[in-house]
Design a protein around this motif. Structure first.
Motif, PDB file in Angstrom:
ATOM      1  N   GLU A   1      -3.607   4.754  -0.281  1.00  0.00           N
ATOM      2  CA  GLU A   1      -4.269   5.582   0.712  1.00  0.00           C
ATOM      3  C   GLU A   1      -4.060   7.041   0.327  1.00  0.00           C
ATOM      4  O   GLU A   1      -2.973   7.421  -0.105  1.00  0.00           O
ATOM      5  CB  GLU A   1      -3.714   5.340   2.115  1.00  0.00           C
ATOM      6  CG  GLU A   1      -4.147   4.030   2.742  1.00  0.00           C
ATOM      7  CD  GLU A   1      -3.695   3.913   4.191  1.00  0.00           C
ATOM      8  OE1 GLU A   1      -2.753   4.640   4.581  1.00  0.00           O
ATOM      9  OE2 GLU A   1      -4.266   3.091   4.924  1.00  0.00           O
TER      10      GLU A   1
ATOM     11  N   GLN B   1     -11.795   2.993   1.200  1.00  0.00           N
ATOM     12  CA  GLN B   1     -11.707   1.549   0.991  1.00  0.00           C
ATOM     13  C   GLN B   1     -11.752   1.206  -0.496  1.00  0.00           C
ATOM     14  O   GLN B   1     -11.015   0.330  -0.963  1.00  0.00           O
ATOM     15  CB  GLN B   1     -12.854   0.854   1.722  1.00  0.00           C
ATOM     16  CG  GLN B   1     -12.823  -0.665   1.582  1.00  0.00           C
ATOM     17  CD  GLN B   1     -13.930  -1.330   2.378  1.00  0.00           C
ATOM     18  OE1 GLN B   1     -14.363  -0.806   3.401  1.00  0.00           O
ATOM     19  NE2 GLN B   1     -14.383  -2.483   1.899  1.00  0.00           N
TER      20      GLN B   1
ATOM     21  N   GLU C   1     -10.969   8.316   4.931  1.00  0.00           N
ATOM     22  CA  GLU C   1     -11.531   7.181   5.655  1.00  0.00           C
ATOM     23  C   GLU C   1     -12.789   6.672   4.976  1.00  0.00           C
ATOM     24  O   GLU C   1     -13.261   7.224   3.997  1.00  0.00           O
ATOM     25  CB  GLU C   1     -11.842   7.602   7.104  1.00  0.00           C
ATOM     26  CG  GLU C   1     -10.625   8.023   7.900  1.00  0.00           C
ATOM     27  CD  GLU C   1     -10.995   8.482   9.305  1.00  0.00           C
ATOM     28  OE1 GLU C   1     -12.190   8.756   9.534  1.00  0.00           O
ATOM     29  OE2 GLU C   1     -10.088   8.560  10.149  1.00  0.00           O
TER      30      GLU C   1
ATOM     31  N   TRP D   1     -15.908   4.480   3.214  1.00  0.00           N
ATOM     32  CA  TRP D   1     -16.166   3.715   1.997  1.00  0.00           C
ATOM     33  C   TRP D   1     -15.330   4.179   0.812  1.00  0.00           C
ATOM     34  O   TRP D   1     -14.840   3.359   0.034  1.00  0.00           O
ATOM     35  CB  TRP D   1     -17.652   3.752   1.658  1.00  0.00           C
ATOM     36  CG  TRP D   1     -18.244   5.126   1.475  1.00  0.00           C
ATOM     37  CD1 TRP D   1     -18.895   5.867   2.415  1.00  0.00           C
ATOM     38  CD2 TRP D   1     -18.242   5.910   0.270  1.00  0.00           C
ATOM     39  NE1 TRP D   1     -19.305   7.065   1.883  1.00  0.00           N
ATOM     40  CE2 TRP D   1     -18.915   7.110   0.564  1.00  0.00           C
ATOM     41  CE3 TRP D   1     -17.746   5.716  -1.018  1.00  0.00           C
ATOM     42  CZ2 TRP D   1     -19.100   8.122  -0.387  1.00  0.00           C
ATOM     43  CZ3 TRP D   1     -17.927   6.713  -1.968  1.00  0.00           C
ATOM     44  CH2 TRP D   1     -18.591   7.895  -1.649  1.00  0.00           C
TER      45      TRP D   1
ATOM     46  N   THR E   1       0.827  -1.207   0.000  1.00  0.00           N
ATOM     47  CA  THR E   1       0.000   0.000   0.000  1.00  0.00           C
ATOM     48  C   THR E   1       0.862   1.258   0.000  1.00  0.00           C
ATOM     49  O   THR E   1       1.823   1.382   0.763  1.00  0.00           O
ATOM     50  CB  THR E   1      -0.925   0.023   1.231  1.00  0.00           C
ATOM     51  OG1 THR E   1      -1.728  -1.154   1.226  1.00  0.00           O
ATOM     52  CG2 THR E   1      -1.822   1.256   1.211  1.00  0.00           C
TER      53      THR E   1
ATOM     54  N   LYS F   1      -8.473   2.049  -2.122  1.00  0.00           N
ATOM     55  CA  LYS F   1      -7.454   1.084  -1.708  1.00  0.00           C
ATOM     56  C   LYS F   1      -7.658  -0.259  -2.400  1.00  0.00           C
ATOM     57  O   LYS F   1      -6.692  -0.904  -2.842  1.00  0.00           O
ATOM     58  CB  LYS F   1      -7.484   0.902  -0.192  1.00  0.00           C
ATOM     59  CG  LYS F   1      -6.336   0.052   0.346  1.00  0.00           C
ATOM     60  CD  LYS F   1      -6.296   0.072   1.863  1.00  0.00           C
ATOM     61  CE  LYS F   1      -5.103  -0.734   2.378  1.00  0.00           C
ATOM     62  NZ  LYS F   1      -5.021  -0.719   3.859  1.00  0.00           N
ATOM     63  N   ASP F   2      -8.922  -0.701  -2.504  1.00  0.00           N
ATOM     64  CA  ASP F   2      -9.204  -1.977  -3.167  1.00  0.00           C
ATOM     65  C   ASP F   2      -8.802  -1.942  -4.638  1.00  0.00           C
ATOM     66  O   ASP F   2      -8.271  -2.921  -5.176  1.00  0.00           O
ATOM     67  CB  ASP F   2     -10.694  -2.309  -3.056  1.00  0.00           C
ATOM     68  CG  ASP F   2     -11.099  -2.699  -1.633  1.00  0.00           C
ATOM     69  OD1 ASP F   2     -10.193  -2.954  -0.816  1.00  0.00           O
ATOM     70  OD2 ASP F   2     -12.308  -2.722  -1.344  1.00  0.00           O
TER      71      ASP F   2
ATOM     72  N   PHE G   1     -18.787  -2.505   3.987  1.00  0.00           N
ATOM     73  CA  PHE G   1     -18.266  -1.188   4.362  1.00  0.00           C
ATOM     74  C   PHE G   1     -18.665  -0.884   5.799  1.00  0.00           C
ATOM     75  O   PHE G   1     -19.654  -1.413   6.307  1.00  0.00           O
ATOM     76  CB  PHE G   1     -18.815  -0.101   3.429  1.00  0.00           C
ATOM     77  CG  PHE G   1     -18.375  -0.272   2.005  1.00  0.00           C
ATOM     78  CD1 PHE G   1     -17.156   0.225   1.572  1.00  0.00           C
ATOM     79  CD2 PHE G   1     -19.189  -0.945   1.100  1.00  0.00           C
ATOM     80  CE1 PHE G   1     -16.746   0.052   0.264  1.00  0.00           C
ATOM     81  CE2 PHE G   1     -18.786  -1.117  -0.217  1.00  0.00           C
ATOM     82  CZ  PHE G   1     -17.562  -0.620  -0.638  1.00  0.00           C
TER      83      PHE G   1
END
Length: 598
Positions: free
Chosen positions: A99, A90, A85, A87, A68, A93-94, A444
């Motif tokens: 980040e 995420q 931060e 949803w 990451t 990041k997915d 989430f």
């Protein structure tokens, strides 16, 4: 309506001839259909094709880091700081194993980096093209076309924003340093109606009142409703309207909004710009539209319809008063329609809704294929230029843009079998409840509002068409299951049926409205010799407007207007108005296109 969003809680269930989606924790009791009842079973895609995002292209997959990576974001448009931060964090990041860290942003940080000749930020989000030019001169941002970066990793942007890219390069030295925000996909598009007369339609209908023919008719209508309506949700007295005025505005904000809603003119320095004739007129000219709207509010005040504490109230206080049901009328949908029409009020068959009069002219804003003035850039010294470009390009894709606006795909929104964008139950809930909590089964955590993107602005305009769509826009109110009334409450459907329209825009479009042509005009600083005059005029207009609204008689109102005009002339009104007319000429010359829709 508000556009805030939600969670990954939904269950996909095939039933007879259709599939429906229901949101966990859904309090509305509504179901949203991804397929029409007429869809044959063999036409439906096999398996759950909805929740996953489209696979990234091979070129992009090849640059996804194994570990990451934290990308730093310098953002002049939003004060939120720290790691993204919820949803959205995420999802990024997915998809990209990244980040996003939003760093402290102030002029000290900016000039310190500039002085060092090094940019420590991966993304640079700037408030204007003037700031972009400064960044270019100081060597802080990257030429996006260098080393084939844009052609290889910016394919979505390159294929759908050609005008915006061309215009952005013209703003600099012919090279591409930034992607504009709020871009329109095609010419001729305009934003949703914001300025129009709204009224408590449930009460208006209950008392069987006649439609207004002219502005002053609202006063009689509101007087009847006020006498019979009772009190607000919190037990407070009800008024026709609560007014407000922004501290930085030269004109009274509520009065300016009325000019937009009733006459279709745009406020411009110490007066108004007429989009039809492309001319300027001063706010204090004899019988100006501004003075007519001041007189309208004064008549409301003398009828006991204006909250007497209006002058003391901040915008938030005014907004809260509308949300509480303390007001019956508004000309700015952000206050009336948006603030009052919560799920609770609609379920209780209470609603603010447009009510036009015969000769009104609304103002709507034309969208720009060149985009607005804010710019998305990539830092000159980033170690990950390809990754940054790929993320920007994804955000410019339909999936990326819709996610930024409405939350996770497959949870808050999705596509039906015909390729139409549809809102899902959690997305519907988040329209009204920004703090709507994601169900654990959604994948989430937290609330929609906590996880919303920190950027503060978007690449595509919300009111533009979605590329590669069925003619739909990013604006959720135009989506097929919103227009088909599946999500509407009883009172909303009754309003639509009574007016024989599919949505609010169709109703308002039946009246005349001016489209404010998109332009590249940038407000200029006043000449030094007019600065003092402008400051004095600002005070005269602000204080005089409130005095006019609060006048206890017609005679006092006329005297206040006369005093304002006399004081303004002594302060240099004529000279400032002459300068404004020159600026209006520059505004017209910078028009991208101009038209009137009758």
């Amino acid at each position: 309506m508000k556009n805030d969003f939600v969670k990954r809680c939904l269950s996909l269930v095939f039933c007879a001839a259709f599939l429906f989606v229901s949101g966990c924790g859904d309090s509305s009791g509504k179901s949203i259909y991804l397929y029409s009842v007429e869809t044959d079973e063999d036409e439906k895609p096999a398996g759950d094709i909805y929740a996953p995002y489209k696979p990234l292209r091979e070129e992009v997959m090849a640059i996804i880091p194994e570990e990451t990576v934290t990308l730093k974001v310098y953002n002049e448009l939003n004060k939120k700081r720290g790691v993204q931060e919820g949803w959205f964090g995420q999802i990024v990041k997915d998809l990209f194993n990244v980040e996003l860290e939003f760093v402290n942003t102030n002029d000290g940080d900016y000039y310190q980096s500039a002085k060092a000749g090094r940019c420590d930020w991966d993304f640079v989000l700037l408030k204007s093209h003037d700031r972009l030019k400064d960044c270019i001169d100081r060597g802080l941002v990257r030429n996006l076309e260098e080393d084939g970066l844009f052609s290889k990793y910016g394919t979505n942007i390159g294929s759908t924003m050609k005008v915006a890219i061309y215009a952005s390069k013209r703003e600099t030295d012919g090279k591409l340093y930034g992607i504009p925000d709020e871009v329109a996909y095609k010419d001729g598009e305009y934003a949703e109606f914001q300025y129009h007369p709204d009224i408590r339609w449930d009460l208006y209908r209950r008392f069987n009142l006649e439609d207004p023919e002219e502005m002053d008719d609202y006063i009689n209508i509101l007087s009847v409703i006020k006498d019979r309506a009772g009190v607000s949700d919190s037990g407070k007295e009800i008024y026709g309207a609560t007014l407000y005025s922004g501290q930085e505005d030269v004109l009274n904000s509520s009065v300016s909004d009325a000019v937009k809603a009733f006459f279709g003119y745009e406020d411009f320095y110490v007066g108004f710009f007429n989009p039809r004739y492309r001319t300027f007129s001063g706010a204090l000219d004899d019988d100006s539209e501004y003075i007519q709207c001041l007189e309208f509010y004064n008549k409301m005040y003398r009828a006991g319809l204006i909250n007497p504490r209006s002058k003391e109230m901040s915008y938030k206080m005014v907004y809260d008063s509308y949300a509480d049901g303390q007001n019956l009328f508004c000309v700015n949908s952000e206050l009336g329609y948006d603030a009052y029409n919560t799920i609770e009020h609609l379920a209780d068959e209470k609603m603010m809704a447009p009510l036009t009069f015969k000769n009104q002219v609304n103002l709507v804003r034309g969208l720009k294929t060149v985009g607005e003035d804010q710019v998305w850039c990539i830092g000159k010294d980033t170690e990950y230029p390809e990754l940054c470009m790929a993320i920007l390009d994804w955000m410019a894709s339909p999936d990326g843009a819709l996610t930024s606006y409405y939350g996770p795909k497959g949870v808050c929104w999705d596509y039906d079998v015909d390729g139409n964008t549809v809102l899902l139950n959690p997305g519907f809930e988040a329209l009204y409840h920004p703090n709507y909590q994601f169900d654990m089964s959604s994948g989430f955590l937290g609330s929609y509002s906590d996880g919303a993107p920190y950027f503060g602005f978007n690449i595509w305009s919300r009111d533009t068409a979605i590329s590669e769509s069925n003619g739909q826009k990013y604006n959720v109110l135009t989506w097929i299951n919103m227009k088909s009334n599946q999500l509407n409450y009883k009172i909303e459907n009754e309003w639509l049926e009574e007016h024989e329209v599919e949505n609010e825009a169709e109703y308002l479009g039946q009246s005349n409205f001016y489209v404010l042509a998109p332009d590249a005009y940038v407000m200029h600083e006043l000449p030094e010799e007019l600065t003092s005059s402008y400051t004095k005029l600002s005070y005269i207009l602000k204080e005089g407007s409130w005095n006019a609204i609060y006048a206890e008689s017609e005679e006092e109102f006329n005297e206040v207007i006369k005093d304002m005009q006399t004081s303004a002339l002594k302060a240099g009104y004529k000279e400032v108005v002459d300068w404004c007319r020159i600026e209006a000429y520059y505004k017209v010359q910078s028009n991208i296109y101009s038209y009137l829709i009758d």
